[in-house]
Design an enzyme around this catalytic site. Structure first.
Site, PDB file in Angstrom:
ATOM      1  N   ASP A 104       0.879  -1.165   0.000  1.00 35.50           N
ATOM      2  CA  ASP A 104       0.000   0.000   0.000  1.00 35.50           C
ATOM      3  C   ASP A 104       0.925   1.227   0.000  1.00 35.50           C
ATOM      4  OD1 ASP A 104      -2.102   1.745   0.031  1.00 35.50           O
ATOM      5  OD2 ASP A 104      -3.216   0.676   1.588  1.00 35.50           O
TER       6      ASP A 104
HETATM    7  C1  BGC Z   1      -4.942   3.230  -0.357  1.00 35.25           C
HETATM    8  C2  BGC Z   1      -4.909   2.219  -1.467  1.00 35.25           C
HETATM    9  C3  BGC Z   1      -4.667   2.925  -2.786  1.00 35.25           C
HETATM   10  C4  BGC Z   1      -3.414   3.768  -2.700  1.00 35.25           C
HETATM   11  C5  BGC Z   1      -3.091   4.505  -3.988  1.00 35.25           C
HETATM   12  C6  BGC Z   1      -3.764   4.161  -0.385  1.00 35.25           C
HETATM   13  O1  BGC Z   1      -3.941   5.192   0.530  1.00 35.25           O
HETATM   14  O2  BGC Z   1      -4.991   2.562   0.876  1.00 35.25           O
HETATM   15  O3  BGC Z   1      -6.116   1.494  -1.505  1.00 35.25           O
HETATM   16  O4  BGC Z   1      -4.553   1.978  -3.823  1.00 35.25           O
HETATM   17  O5  BGC Z   1      -3.572   4.719  -1.665  1.00 35.25           O
HETATM   18  O6  BGC Z   1      -3.964   5.533  -4.231  1.00 35.25           O
END
Ligand code: BGC
Length: 741
Positions: A287
């Site tokens: 993540d």
């Molecule tokens: C989220 C993810 C997301 C990523 C990119 C993160 O804050 O938890 O689900 O894919 O950001 O935007």
């Protein structure tokens, strides 16, 4: 001109304008993506399509330098030379043109293409994943994924992030609307079909957030603690089934820790379970900002740092050069990425930007919304409303005059035509999609006087309700990534609004636009309740179609609605209270803490069953405008398989679809909660029609995880089978014996 025809002219103009805006933004997206499309000229023996993906990947890796390999295992956000090639989506990793390796262009969103890097780039805002989960329709789940994959591709991207397999363990979690269910088998099957639909469009899908990232409060610092058996049978089972069903290309490890170790450096999660036990062939990406080390992460089975290269750039390179991380491990990381690209056609058939088709998308979004809405209560057949009979309707609250609500964060699809409810300055506020229920209700009942009250003053709303035959009160709870709700009580005094309207009008119908469960102190005082979730770009029309019976509701709750938070395994949200406002992507509480899921196996309805608590609305509950009868149950065991047959009949007077659900109690020796969902179907029947339904239960769904043997097993003994239209509505039961082997 008469008022009605004036209204029609204005309505048609508004429609033309919004269609024109959508077409323009779709065409601009296309032109933009065309301008940026990278067209590598692939050559080399690995371009031989007759070779297996693993062989092709190895052939490319044989040609790569150390720097090229390192360049693929981290995001390109910190590389100033790259933005020109990036489409500006959620993530970007430069490919290697000399080898024909395409750029990884990543977007977010499961309910539509989100985080595309440019505001206003058109993508269809579908209903939330939880709404799709409430359809219990595997075909619909597939179509939902297809639409997402198609639009991801049409916008020029080749990786779609955001297929959430997390369990709804915590009803206050700000990201529940991105989840599919509180039941691991339901999640696994539904999300699995959806991911398959996406990947069948030639884009790489992602399953996240591995694992047990079931609340946002403190998400970067808490440790979710669950014992091994419960972990395998609940949260990990959802991932296991979805991965098997879809062969999804990438797994995103979570921000949080699991049993004391960060998910993205957790060897149990990645090496042992994902890669060894499940034989997973894709890659694990972090993540955004969830990586914490180079060597420990690499040795734990972690493959790719996003969105930049704090640990997997120079630090990983040095670790490889020193021999701390074997070159074979780095090759394995790269292999996993490349073999996935070959397997899904990203090398051979890269996305070429096309204009997104807003019409097909909107029609599908409406169908998904209609199939996922759940009629929770319908006293005295209050619904459907009879358009020809109703004389006056009060529509109240929740900006129903301009649109429907959506969930926030990385799943947020831009609102076509802009947000009709301007957020407070400086706040990334709730986004509404321009599908006003008020206009849709007026269109359904052209002969009725339909008036709107904003609902901000309960007394004024109650006055309008008293002067109308029927009152429809819209209420909402906005939820978003990065912040949990502090309570399941509807915010902004909406409970008071409903109570005052209901006191003024005995024909009060409540329409909920929420990300998950809320409490309803007024439940006994209203005659109808419809859970519409976050219903997407045609939500208003879908709601009106259900209220007036053009569509017969068939959704069932994928999550328990408790009577009160006191009934939950965790009456208070775990962790220190979040400060407000919470900075994006950070955990508000700064001191690490534990979230102890000591309820273990008893997640969701299993808790309520085991603790003998009556929910407000049970898992699997949902009404129809017709009735169904269940008869002739027969359950037979053969080896470790159970086959269940029964007759389902539409015993009412209109066509409708039912979701027959099969639950099973395991033998007492298993030490399991009272029952678990093991099979279901969705069946449409004309009035009077019946069908013999036959459902086979996968032995995995009857198994327990034996920690000593580190294996699944089906225990011999008596299995009680329950069949019906909800977890607390199972008119048929039978006992079947699985013999010892
Ligand atoms: C989220 C993810 C997301 C990523 C990119 C993160 O804050 O938890 O689900 O894919 O950001 O935007």
């Amino acid at each position: 001109m008469r008022n009605a025809s004036k209204y029609l002219v204005v309505r048609n103009w508004l429609r033309y304008l919004s269609v024109a805006a959508i077409l323009l933004s779709s065409a601009l997206s296309y032109a933009f993506a065309q301008g940026r499309a990278v067209a590598p000229a692939p050559t080399g023996p690995w371009m031989d399509k007759s070779l297996p993906p693993d062989r092709r990947a190895d052939l490319v890796i044989g040609q790569m330098t150390l720097d090229e390999k390192i360049g693929l295992v981290h995001g390109g956000r910190d590389n100033p030379a790259l933005p020109a090639r990036s489409l500006g989506g959620a993530g970007f990793i430069p490919g290697i043109p000399r080898l024909g390796i395409p750029d990884f262009q990543m977007t977010d969103g499961r309910s539509g293409v989100a985080n595309t890097g440019r505001r206003g780039r058109y993508a269809t805002a579908m209903p939330s994943s939880l709404a799709a989960g409430a359809s219990w329709d595997l075909k619909l789940a597939y179509d939902y994924g297809v639409l997402l994959g198609k639009e991801t591709r049409d916008l020029g991207f080749n990786v779609s992030l955001g297929g959430t397999a997390n369990l709804i363990r915590e009803p206050r979690n700000g990201r529940n609307f991105e989840c599919w269910s509180e039941d691991p088998i339901a999640i696994g099957k539904m999300l699995g079909r959806s991911l398959k639909g996406t990947q069948d469009q030639g884009v790489i899908a992602d399953i996240n957030r591995y694992a047990v990232n079931d609340q946002e409060n403190g998400r970067t610092i808490y440790s979710a603690n669950v014992d091994k058996r419960a972990l395998r049978e609940t949260d990990l089972l959802a991932f296991e089934i979805a991965i098997k069903e879809s062969d999804v290309g990438t797994v995103m490890c979570a921000y949080s820790k699991l049993n004391g170790t960060y998910a993205c450096e957790n060897p149990y999660l990645m090496n042992e379970v994902l890669k060894k036990d499940w034989g997973y062939k894709g890659w694990v990406m972090s993540d955004w900002g969830a990586t914490h080390s180079a060597t420990p992460s690499a040795l734990a089975g972690f493959d790719q740092e996003m969105p930049a290269g704090q640990y997997y750039g120079d630090a990983l390179k040095a670790a490889v050069q020193k021999g701390e991380v074997p070159m074979a491990r780095l090759d394995d990381m790269v292999h996993r990425m490349l073999r996935t690209e070959f397997a899904l056609g990203v090398f051979d058939n890269p996305p070429a930007a096309h204009p997104v088709d807003p019409f097909t998308g909107a029609e599908s979004a409406q169908r998904f919304a209609e199939q996922g809405m759940v009629l929770l209560k319908n006293a005295n057949g209050q619904l459907p409303l009879k358009a020809s009979l109703v004389k006056s309707i009060a529509v109240i609250g929740s900006h129903a005059d301009v649109g429907v609500l959506s969930g926030g964060g990385s799943d947020q699809v831009d609102a076509a035509g802009g947000n009709p409810v301007p957020p407070v300055a400086g706040v990334r506020g709730p986004v509404w999609h321009r599908s006003p229920p008020l206009a849709a209700i007026k269109a359904k009942a052209p002969g009725a006087k339909v008036a709107f009250d904003a609902g901000t003053d309960p007394a004024s709303a109650a006055k309008l309700a008293a002067a109308s035959e029927v009152a429809i009160v819209f209420v909402n709870q906005h939820t978003t990534e990065g912040r949990d709700v502090t309570s399941l009580t509807l915010p902004d005094y909406q409970d008071r609004l409903v109570s005052q309207v209901a006191a003024a009008n005995p024909h009060t119908i409540v329409v909920l636009e929420t990300g998950g469960p809320v409490t309803m102190p007024w439940v006994d005082n209203v005659s109808g309740i419809l859970e519409a979730w976050y219903p997407g770009i045609r939500g208003g029309q879908a709601i009106a179609n259900i209220l007036f019976g053009s569509v017969n509701p068939s959704g069932k709750l994928p999550v328990t609605f408790p009577k009160s938070e006191a009934d939950l395994p965790h009456p208070a949200l775990p962790g220190p209270p979040a400060t407000s406002p919470q900075p994006a992507n950070t955990a508000a509480p700064q001191v690490p803490f534990d979230v102890n899921y000591s309820e273990g196996l008893k997640a969701g309805y299993k808790w309520f069953d085991a603790e003998n608590k009556t929910p407000l609305f049970a898992f699997g509950h949902g009404l129809s405008y017709t009735t169904f009868s269940y008869t002739l149950l027969k359950a037979t065991a053969s080896g470790e398989c159970i086959t269940v047959t029964f007759n389902l009949k539409n015993s009412g007077s209109v066509t409708g679809a039912e979701v027959p659900q099969v639950y099973v109690s395991l033998p007492a020796s298993a030490g399991e909660p009272p029952k678990r969902l093991v099979a279901w179907d969705k069946i449409k029947l004309a009035p009077g029609a019946g069908k013999m339904v036959s459902l086979e239960v996968d032995p995995l769904y009857l198994s327990i995880f034996n920690v000593d043997k580190d294996a699944w097993e089906v225990l011999p003994g008596e299995y009680k089978v329950f069949v019906g239209g909800g977890s607390r509505s199972t008119p048929l039961t039978e006992t079947v014996r699985i013999a010892a082997r």
